[in-house]
Each structure stands twice: as C-alpha cells, then as structure tokens.
Design a protein around this motif. Sequence first.
Motif, mmCIF file in Angstrom:
data_model
loop_
_atom_site.group_PDB
_atom_site.id
_atom_site.type_symbol
_atom_site.label_atom_id
_atom_site.label_comp_id
_atom_site.label_asym_id
_atom_site.label_seq_id
_atom_site.Cartn_x
_atom_site.Cartn_y
_atom_site.Cartn_z
ATOM 1 N N TYR A 1 0.816 -1.218 0.000
ATOM 2 C CA TYR A 1 0.000 0.000 0.000
ATOM 3 C C TYR A 1 0.851 1.272 0.000
ATOM 4 O O TYR A 1 0.611 2.167 -0.822
ATOM 5 N N PRO A 2 1.875 1.399 0.866
ATOM 6 C CA PRO A 2 2.718 2.605 0.783
ATOM 7 C C PRO A 2 3.460 2.726 -0.550
ATOM 8 O O PRO A 2 3.675 3.834 -1.050
ATOM 9 N N LEU B 1 1.115 4.207 -2.945
ATOM 10 C CA LEU B 1 0.921 5.622 -2.642
ATOM 11 C C LEU B 1 2.091 6.472 -3.133
ATOM 12 O O LEU B 1 1.895 7.612 -3.557
ATOM 13 N N LEU B 2 3.290 5.913 -3.093
ATOM 14 C CA LEU B 2 4.450 6.659 -3.582
ATOM 15 C C LEU B 2 4.478 6.745 -5.107
ATOM 16 O O LEU B 2 4.831 7.774 -5.676
#
Length: 185
Positions: A108-109, A112-113
């Motif tokens: 997930y991160p 997002l990046l």
Amino acid sequence: MITSGEEVECRTPERLDARLSVVAGVYVAALVAPTLVFVLVERLEVSNGALAVGTLCTAGVAIAAAVAWRVTHLGRTIVWLDRQWLAWLLPLAGVVPMVTHAFSVIEYPAYLLVDPNAAPVTGLVGLLGFGCGIVAVVLGDVLVTMARTRVAEAMVDESAIDLERPSRFRGPARNHLQRSGLTAT
C-alpha cells in the motif's frame, strides 16, 4: 494458576466489571474484523477507501460489543482465561493477522508513492489489519493479566488478611521515584 482438575468459585456475572469485557471484545474484534472486511472488499470489489475503513470500524464495533456483552454475562470466562496455555496463545494469536497482512505493509505505501490513484483498497484494509494484529498482541497479554488478577482477587478471602503493609512511597516520594525512574530510562 488453576489446573484442569481444580474447581474455583469465581465471581458471578453481576459482579464482573465491564473493563475486562471491553478488552476481550476489542481483542476479538482486532483479530476477526480486518479479515472479514478484507474478504468483503475483495468479493464486492469495493473501490472507495473511506467506505472500506468505515466498514472496518463498523464491523469492529459490532464484534467488540457482541463479545463484550457475552463475556459480561458469562462469569466462567475469567477462570477459562486463567489457563496456562492461554497465557502464550492469546498474544500469539495476534501474530496471525500480522503475517496474513504483512504484504500490504509494503504494497500500500509503495502504491501511494508511485501512483496514489492506483492503490488497491484491499491494501489499505490489509495495512489496517496489520495494525490490528499489533493491537491484538498487546491486548492478548493485557487480557490474560486482567483475568489472572480477577481470579486472584476472587480467591482471596478479605477476612483472612491479618496484616497489610502500606507502601513506603506515597505522595511526593512516589512521584519523585517515578520521575527519577523515567529520567534514568
């Protein structure tokens, strides 16, 4: 601790406090709700993150309330939670959601990046499920400690206590000891 052959007179459900029940409810909700919502989001192909988080919160509150109500009305739960094998099993059970949702902590991160619009909602639910696993590990240990304390309190006959020794550290002396310990840490 209570061995399997011993019978212990425990508190009745009317005398059982709500704090233990709430901790037990939140513990079970932290274990179960993320997986249920993860499967629900996957099956229904939910694409709104706020809806998934709201569903997770709603499921968590509903599960916690149901378990808390059940534990409140079931006085033998305290004796059951005092078992030796549960002392390590309850905190260890919190590792299961952490392992199941570990990939989402990276996935997930990363989405997002790279491209926040492409981040899957299941990744968000998995990330929250990993956090719930950490909460479940801590609450599992707290739950066992609370249950053991209540069993000990229920077994001690107050009239049999002949002498009590008060703490040497009261008021300002205790506060100074706490500040000193905190500073040393």
